[in-house]
Design a protein around this motif. Structure first.
Motif, PDB file in Angstrom:
ATOM      1  N   THR A  72     -10.460  34.907 -57.167  1.00 41.03           N
ATOM      2  CA  THR A  72     -10.715  36.467 -55.811  1.00 41.03           C
ATOM      3  C   THR A  72     -11.687  37.421 -56.564  1.00 41.03           C
ATOM      4  OG1 THR A  72      -8.397  37.462 -56.286  1.00 41.03           O
ATOM      5  CG2 THR A  72      -9.024  35.280 -54.212  1.00 41.03           C
ATOM      6  N   LEU A  91     -12.720  40.468 -53.676  1.00 42.20           N
ATOM      7  CA  LEU A  91     -11.916  40.437 -53.780  1.00 42.20           C
ATOM      8  C   LEU A  91     -10.033  40.489 -54.702  1.00 42.20           C
ATOM      9  CD1 LEU A  91     -11.609  38.125 -51.067  1.00 42.20           C
ATOM     10  CD2 LEU A  91     -10.763  40.694 -50.592  1.00 42.20           C
ATOM     11  N   LEU A 130      -6.485  41.412 -54.710  1.00 45.44           N
ATOM     12  CA  LEU A 130      -6.084  41.181 -54.919  1.00 45.44           C
ATOM     13  C   LEU A 130      -4.556  42.388 -54.667  1.00 45.44           C
ATOM     14  CD1 LEU A 130      -5.043  37.182 -54.687  1.00 45.44           C
ATOM     15  CD2 LEU A 130      -5.501  38.479 -53.484  1.00 45.44           C
ATOM     16  N   ARG A 178      -1.933  39.922 -51.148  1.00 43.51           N
ATOM     17  CA  ARG A 178      -0.678  39.630 -51.987  1.00 43.51           C
ATOM     18  C   ARG A 178       0.196  39.519 -51.628  1.00 43.51           C
ATOM     19  NH1 ARG A 178      -0.567  43.284 -56.867  1.00 43.51           N
ATOM     20  NH2 ARG A 178       0.734  44.431 -55.729  1.00 43.51           N
TER      21      ARG A 178
END
Ligand code: HEM
Lengths: 134, 382
Positions: free
Chosen positions: A57, A62, A64, A69
């Motif tokens: 990710t 992205l 997290l 998360r």
């Protein structure tokens, strides 16, 4: 300092007791193999998988953090406890053992986690926007 | 604290990520430690309730009647709660696995060995415990003695771990402890978000499983191995009459024989004619599920007394089932003399169904379900 040694000493004694109980079992080496297997599966499979998801990710830009998360932690934990009834082979001793529709419940909770995370993040963004406008 | 990562190859990307630090390890670790301590205490308690040594058998208390239900429910609840906590904790400390050089000294080697035992025993106990509640036994050893032995290994390794890490634990105990303050301040909100996520996960797995023992949460029971509402006469079953080999013919000529200084036998009708009592007591399985039910039957102490058993006697109970680890059950004095302990004939207002022990079964307060003997054939003053 003395406390630390006392706790460590007591801990070692209890480990000794556990070890003594263990070697009295019919095949202690097989148990040791399973114990080692537990570490190998976690450290060699589960943890790298989690880290790979984060890295993947991350590669897509992205990060997290925060709500996504947290949602993944909740979804992952629910999946972990849903796996035994989902993967369990064979029949059960009687119909009152493992009686629920675990697949349906798993799908439901995954949807609920996504929904809750979306609502939470959305509400927070809206509140922040409203604050900025006033 | 940043990890001194000097891996020979490129270190994995996310090891640059934050929160693999001693504050996170401490914050998650203390909840994990609490969960394991509760598991250990309730587990050892359960062990002694299920297999009391001789010196203890007559001393085990029969009250509070809900005691075993509470402690064994808690055992499974805290074990399930420990799953997200253990995963989070191991995630936080994962980079330490690759500490370089791997062994610096004898002391360091011993320390790492104790950590290896801790992780192995922790993962193993939670894994086997969870699968056991689903009656899934994919391992080549018997669950109970191994789970018991490893619990001592685990709690010992945990104490060693706490003693070794004590300086770091202390200096990261609160948000304002010196060790925490030495970490990048910008990690604070990120860590709190992570911990909130872990707390939410603990809440989620607890709420979706605890309903198998906590009546108020019954409707949220989504992932537990049992639904307390599913079963004949509104009560789950572990061993059916068929599995136990108790047939309709075996039951047809049934007599209860009571052995003692003045032995006697009773037919079912004679038992029904004796003074009946109604009690509300739980079936509390060692696997964690439990449920209250209404039982009607004859007091065990009345039956023993009629056979010449004085006020201090216990009982030995035999089942009709031809074989089985719990075919013969010993009952200490406290249980045998408790007025709540019945030879039950009825459950929730109906005749016992075959799977619940027809024609007669034991129901006693504060005891594991495996000792609530079904299909009772013989009672003996002991
Ligand atoms: C069963 C329970 C636990 C397990 C399996 C566990 C596991 C671990 C492991 C594998 C490490 C890395 C060890 C190393 O290589 O240095 C570690 C470190 C640590 N643990 Fe635990 N732990 C447990 C309980 C606790 C508890 C109850 C606390 C404190 C409240 C705690 C506090 C710490 C701290 C402070 C570190 C050092 C982290 C660092 O230096 O970054 N742990 N633990």
């Amino acid at each position: 300092m003395a406390y630390r040694y006392a706790v460590a000493g007591l801990g070692l004694a209890l480990m000794g007791l556990g070890g003594a109980l263990l070697v009295q079992q019919p095949s202690p080496w097989r148990i040791a193999l399973w114990l080692a297997g537990a570490v190998v599966v976690h450290d060699g499979l589960v943890a790298p998988l989690v880290i790979a998801v984060a890295a993947l990710t991350g590669a897509f830009g992205l990060r997290l953090r925060g709500v996504p998360r947290a949602a993944l932690i909740v979804a992952g934990s629910l999946t972990a406890i849903a796996l035994p009834p989902l993967l369990r082979p064979g029949g059960t001793a009687n119909p009152t053992v493992v009686p629920l529709d675990y697949l349906r419940n798993w799908l439901l909770t995954m949807a609920a986690v996504a929904l809750a995370a979306g609502l939470y993040a959305g509400t927070r963004a809206a509140l922040r926007g409203a604050r900025r406008r006033t | 604290m940043r990890f001194p990562l000097r891996l020979p190859a490129d270190p994995p990307v996310t090891f640059k990520a934050r929160l693999h630090d001693a504050r996170t390890a401490t914050a998650v670790g203390r909840w994990l430690g609490l969960a394991f301590a509760v598991c250990f205490a309730t587990g050892v308690l359960s062990h002694f309730f299920q297999h009391p040594p001789d010196w203890l058998a007559d001393r085990l208390p029969s009250r509070p009647y809900w005691g075993y239900r509470f402690t064994q429910g808690l055992h499974v609840i805290s074990g399930i709660a420990a799953i997200p906590l253990l995963l989070a904790k191991l995630w936080a400390v994962y980079p330490r696995l690759f500490a370089w050089p791997p062994l610096r000294s004898v002391r360091h080697a011993l320390e790492r060995a104790s950590v290896a035992v801790l992780v192995a025993a922790g993962v193993f106990e939670l894994f086997t415990g969870l699968l056991n509640t689903f009656q899934w036994y994919p391992w080549p050893f018997s669950f109970v003695p191994v789970h018991f032995a490893l619990s001592w290994l685990l709690i010992g390794a945990l104490m060693v771990h706490l003693a070794v890490k004590w300086p770091e634990i202390r200096s990261h105990w609160t948000r304002r402890s010196p060790g925490t303050l030495a970490l990048p301040a910008s990690d604070g909100p990120d860590r709190r978000a992570l911990l909130a996520g872990v707390a939410a996960a603990v809440g989620a797995v607890t709420l979706t499983t605890a309903g198998q023992s906590v009546t108020a949460l019954g409707r949220l029971d989504l992932f537990a191995p049992r639904d307390p509402a599913v079963g004949p006469q509104g009560l789950p079953v572990n061993r059916t009459a068929k599995a136990a080999g108790v047939t309709a013919t075996a039951v047809r000529d049934w007599r209860l024989s009571v052995a003692g200084p003045r032995p006697y036998t009773l037919t079912l009708d004679e038992l029904r004619a004796l003074p009946q009592y109604e009690v509300t007591l739980p079936i509390a399985c060692v696997e964690g599920w439990s449920k209250n039910a209404r039982w009607t039957g004859v007091r065990v102490r009345d039956l023993l007394e009629r056979a010449g058993g004085g006020p201090g006697t216990g009982a030995r109970v035999e089942s009709l089932e031809p074989a089985g680890a719990y075919r013969v059950m010993e009952m200490g004095r406290e249980y045998a003399q408790d007025p709540l302990t019945l030879l039950a004939l009825r459950l929730n207002g109906e005749e016992l169904s075959p799977d619940h022990g027809h024609p007669a079964r034991i129901i006693a307060p504060n005891r594991p379900g495996v000792l609530q003997t079904k299909w009772v054939a013989r009672l003996e003053v002991a």
